[in-house]
Design an enzyme around this catalytic site. Structure first.
Site, PDB file in Angstrom:
ATOM      1  N   HIS A  33      -4.431   8.411   0.729  1.00 32.51           N
ATOM      2  CA  HIS A  33      -5.038   9.638   0.189  1.00 32.51           C
ATOM      3  C   HIS A  33      -4.931   9.660  -1.333  1.00 32.51           C
ATOM      4  O   HIS A  33      -5.876  10.045  -2.035  1.00 32.51           O
ATOM      5  CB  HIS A  33      -4.316  10.881   0.729  1.00 32.51           C
ATOM      6  CG  HIS A  33      -4.400  11.083   2.202  1.00 32.51           C
ATOM      7  ND1 HIS A  33      -3.305  10.961   3.038  1.00 32.51           N
ATOM      8  CD2 HIS A  33      -5.447  11.412   3.000  1.00 32.51           C
ATOM      9  CE1 HIS A  33      -3.673  11.223   4.281  1.00 32.51           C
ATOM     10  NE2 HIS A  33      -4.964  11.490   4.292  1.00 32.51           N
ATOM     11  N   HIS A  51      -0.478  10.315   2.190  1.00 32.51           N
ATOM     12  CA  HIS A  51       0.159   9.020   1.928  1.00 32.51           C
ATOM     13  C   HIS A  51      -0.605   8.315   0.803  1.00 32.51           C
ATOM     14  O   HIS A  51      -1.573   8.878   0.240  1.00 32.51           O
ATOM     15  CB  HIS A  51       0.210   8.173   3.207  1.00 32.51           C
ATOM     16  CG  HIS A  51      -1.112   8.066   3.926  1.00 32.51           C
ATOM     17  ND1 HIS A  51      -2.199   7.439   3.368  1.00 32.51           N
ATOM     18  CD2 HIS A  51      -1.513   8.524   5.133  1.00 32.51           C
ATOM     19  CE1 HIS A  51      -3.213   7.490   4.205  1.00 32.51           C
ATOM     20  NE2 HIS A  51      -2.839   8.152   5.290  1.00 32.51           N
TER      21      HIS A  51
END
Ligand code: PAF
Length: 281
Positions: A37, A34
């Protein structure tokens, strides 16, 4: 972007970069990526010559009965996000641990409380996998998100204690529009649980704001926070010293308010910095 399926192959890739004098960075993940990250990748992209991301759902850090078998996966979406973030090497190991793997790496003290109290085998699994990831990727720098604040501090301590030649860079916690911290596990929440999950960060923000307004009593701050949380089961809500992770006695040093709460079967964690900023070395 190149994809590597074996430890030997990513080691060869990293060695070639190092031999040419290039720095190697690593963002370790368990996938289902997501924006949190991606922000870690963006952060390291600016710092290193060759950037690797690992995606490995590490069985060692899950206890029996936890969500290992159902941990969300999205290999194609993950690869697309890594490519868009300018990642050079995607490491998706099929053979990560040797068959007779028999080493474990553990950090004591910092792992005793908070998540370590309710998941006593978790951090041993994390430090073991991260130590091996550092070994196989030969990385100079690795980035870990503040979302998992205890994990970040535990890894920083492991690196210091074992004198591992890896610089640890923290990445900021990223929130969704409703304030809920981004997490791969948010996928498990029903709409009603998601709505109630907002109360976790609201509790932490209430503590932070009360400190900013001059409240110094840890007992009163925690009581205030607990009053905000609407969950099915509160695992913990604590205010700790950011360095030692021991319960804070005063908030005149960098402190962290951290919470873990269950919404249905889903356990979410969140945290916020309180008081003076932690200096990162
Ligand atoms: O934070 C995670 O996703 C994991 O704990 C990590 C650091 C990739 C180790 O498996």
């Amino acid at each position: 972007m190149q994809t590597f399926l074996t430890s030997a192959a990513i080691t060869q890739w990293a060695e070639a970069h190092r031999a040419a004098g290039r720095t190697v960075g690593l963002v370790p993940t368990m996938g289902f990526l997501h924006a949190g990250h991606v922000s870690l990748m963006t952060r390291l992209r600016a710092e290193v010559d060759a950037l690797a991301v690992s995606i490995f759902v590490n069985p060692l850090q899950f206890a029996p009965g936890e969500d290992l078998a159902v941990y969300p996966r999205d290999p194609e979406g993950d690869a697309a996000k890594c490519a868009a973030a300018g990642v050079d090497a995607l490491f998706v190991p099929e053979d990560f641990y040797p068959e007779d793997f028999s080493t474990s790496v553990g950090v004591s003290g910092l792992t005793a409380g908070l998540c370590g109290a309710s998941r006593p085998t978790h951090f041993g699994g994390v430090t073991t996998v991260v130590a091996r990831l550092f070994g196989v990727t030969r990385c100079d720098v690795a980035c870990f998100g503040e979302k998992d604040f205890q994990q970040l501090m535990v890894i920083r301590r492991m690196v210091r204690d074992l004198a591992l030649p890896v610089r640890i860079v923290p990445g900021p916690l990223v929130r969704d529009a409703d304030g809920v911290a981004l997490s791969s596990r948010n996928k498990y929440l029903s709409a009603a649980e998601r709505e109630r999950a907002r109360s976790l960060h609201q509790a932490l923000f209430a503590i932070r704001d009360a400190v900013s307004s001059g409240e110094r009593s840890v007992a009163r701050l925690l009581e205030l926070g607990r009053g905000h949380i609407d969950c099915d089961r509160l695992d913990y809500l604590e205010l700790v010293d950011s360095e030692t992770l021991r319960p804070a006695e005063r908030v005149d040093r960098p402190a962290r308010a951290l919470g873990a709460a269950f919404y249905g079967k889903t356990r979410l964690i969140d945290n916020v910095g309180v008081g003076p900023e932690l200096s990162w070395t």
